[in-house]
Design a protein around this motif. Sequence first.
Motif, PDB file in Angstrom:
ATOM      1  N   ASP A 178       0.803  -1.223   0.000  1.00 52.54           N
ATOM      2  CA  ASP A 178       0.000   0.000   0.000  1.00 52.54           C
ATOM      3  C   ASP A 178       0.834   1.270   0.000  1.00 52.54           C
ATOM      4  O   ASP A 178       0.309   2.362   0.242  1.00 52.54           O
ATOM      5  CB  ASP A 178      -0.943   0.005   1.213  1.00 52.54           C
ATOM      6  N   LEU A 198      -4.934   0.639  -2.745  1.00 52.98           N
ATOM      7  CA  LEU A 198      -5.343   1.924  -2.173  1.00 52.98           C
ATOM      8  C   LEU A 198      -6.100   1.767  -0.862  1.00 52.98           C
ATOM      9  O   LEU A 198      -6.853   2.648  -0.470  1.00 52.98           O
ATOM     10  CB  LEU A 198      -6.204   2.675  -3.194  1.00 52.98           C
ATOM     11  N   THR A 203      -1.757   7.463  -1.025  1.00 53.25           N
ATOM     12  CA  THR A 203      -2.702   7.771  -2.091  1.00 53.25           C
ATOM     13  C   THR A 203      -2.211   7.198  -3.421  1.00 53.25           C
ATOM     14  O   THR A 203      -1.053   6.796  -3.564  1.00 53.25           O
ATOM     15  CB  THR A 203      -2.841   9.287  -2.255  1.00 53.25           C
ATOM     16  N   ARG A 204      -3.103   7.210  -4.410  1.00 50.05           N
ATOM     17  CA  ARG A 204      -2.728   6.778  -5.756  1.00 50.05           C
ATOM     18  C   ARG A 204      -1.535   7.581  -6.264  1.00 50.05           C
ATOM     19  O   ARG A 204      -0.606   7.026  -6.858  1.00 50.05           O
ATOM     20  CB  ARG A 204      -3.920   6.955  -6.700  1.00 50.05           C
ATOM     21  N   GLU A 205      -1.542   8.886  -6.020  1.00 52.99           N
ATOM     22  CA  GLU A 205      -0.465   9.742  -6.516  1.00 52.99           C
ATOM     23  C   GLU A 205       0.866   9.402  -5.859  1.00 52.99           C
ATOM     24  O   GLU A 205       1.909   9.382  -6.526  1.00 52.99           O
ATOM     25  CB  GLU A 205      -0.823  11.219  -6.278  1.00 52.99           C
ATOM     26  N   GLN A 208       2.016   6.052  -7.239  1.00 48.56           N
ATOM     27  CA  GLN A 208       2.376   6.168  -8.650  1.00 48.56           C
ATOM     28  C   GLN A 208       3.798   6.694  -8.838  1.00 48.56           C
ATOM     29  O   GLN A 208       4.449   6.407  -9.850  1.00 48.56           O
ATOM     30  CB  GLN A 208       1.384   7.072  -9.379  1.00 48.56           C
ATOM     31  N   ILE A 215      -1.969  -0.295 -10.191  1.00 45.64           N
ATOM     32  CA  ILE A 215      -2.519   0.251  -8.951  1.00 45.64           C
ATOM     33  C   ILE A 215      -3.963  -0.238  -8.870  1.00 45.64           C
ATOM     34  O   ILE A 215      -4.749  -0.034  -9.798  1.00 45.64           O
ATOM     35  CB  ILE A 215      -2.454   1.784  -8.897  1.00 45.64           C
ATOM     36  N   GLU A 217      -7.685  -0.953  -6.559  1.00 46.10           N
ATOM     37  CA  GLU A 217      -8.502  -0.445  -5.456  1.00 46.10           C
ATOM     38  C   GLU A 217      -8.307  -1.292  -4.202  1.00 46.10           C
ATOM     39  O   GLU A 217      -8.274  -0.775  -3.083  1.00 46.10           O
ATOM     40  CB  GLU A 217      -9.982  -0.428  -5.848  1.00 46.10           C
TER      41      GLU A 217
END
Length: 227
Positions: A178, A198, A203-205, A208, A215, A217
């Motif tokens: 994560d 996530l 966060t996703r950002e 990334q 990525i 959920e």
Amino acid sequence: MKRRIELVVFDMAGTTVDEGNVVYKTVQKVINDEGFNVSLNDVLKHGAGKEKHQAIAAILKECTDLNGIEKVAYKAFTNFKIALEKAYNDLDVKTFEGTESLFKDLRANQIKVVLNTGYDTVTANKLLSKLGWKVGVTIDALVTADDVENGRPDGDMILKAMQITAVNDAQKVLKVGDSAIDIEEGKNANCGITAGVLTGAQTREQIQEANPTYILENLNGLRAILL
């Protein structure tokens, strides 16, 4: 065509184990008890996924003007171990929905399942006990930060997992976690696939930034990749 994966190495807190960020809230508390004012976001950004002494030192370095970080980090880490033990004794630890059935289905398809973590062995085994997970039954192995010389982002824990499970080709290993440091760990071990989820610390950002293969959920997204 799905890539043939023989081993999936799963992070624990925030990936397979839902403990409400209690680890990082505890890190935040012990640092701020030393007279600082770091936010939970600071802790997650700079400490997520790391061995916890290393995480505390990194947060102090990035978020304070402190000189002589190591002395304060050592004191905070000592307090952290005591505070976390109490927190976990009181905590209703649970797993994310679908995790146990995913483990079962992977193992039924001859894909090894290993947990790895920035926790020490005592803490990790306490979590397994609370969840009723057993090595050899629920998972194939557990590798913790104190089982290896170098913690994340180095790939030592993944290489140890490969050794335990007799998987020789890192391209047949998928690492999932994560936080960005989980992805860096997977890349440093030359894993064929890296995946961020996530459900936990970052966060996703933020994930990334480490450029994972996927990525997702949540862990159930692995089914489309592996099964």
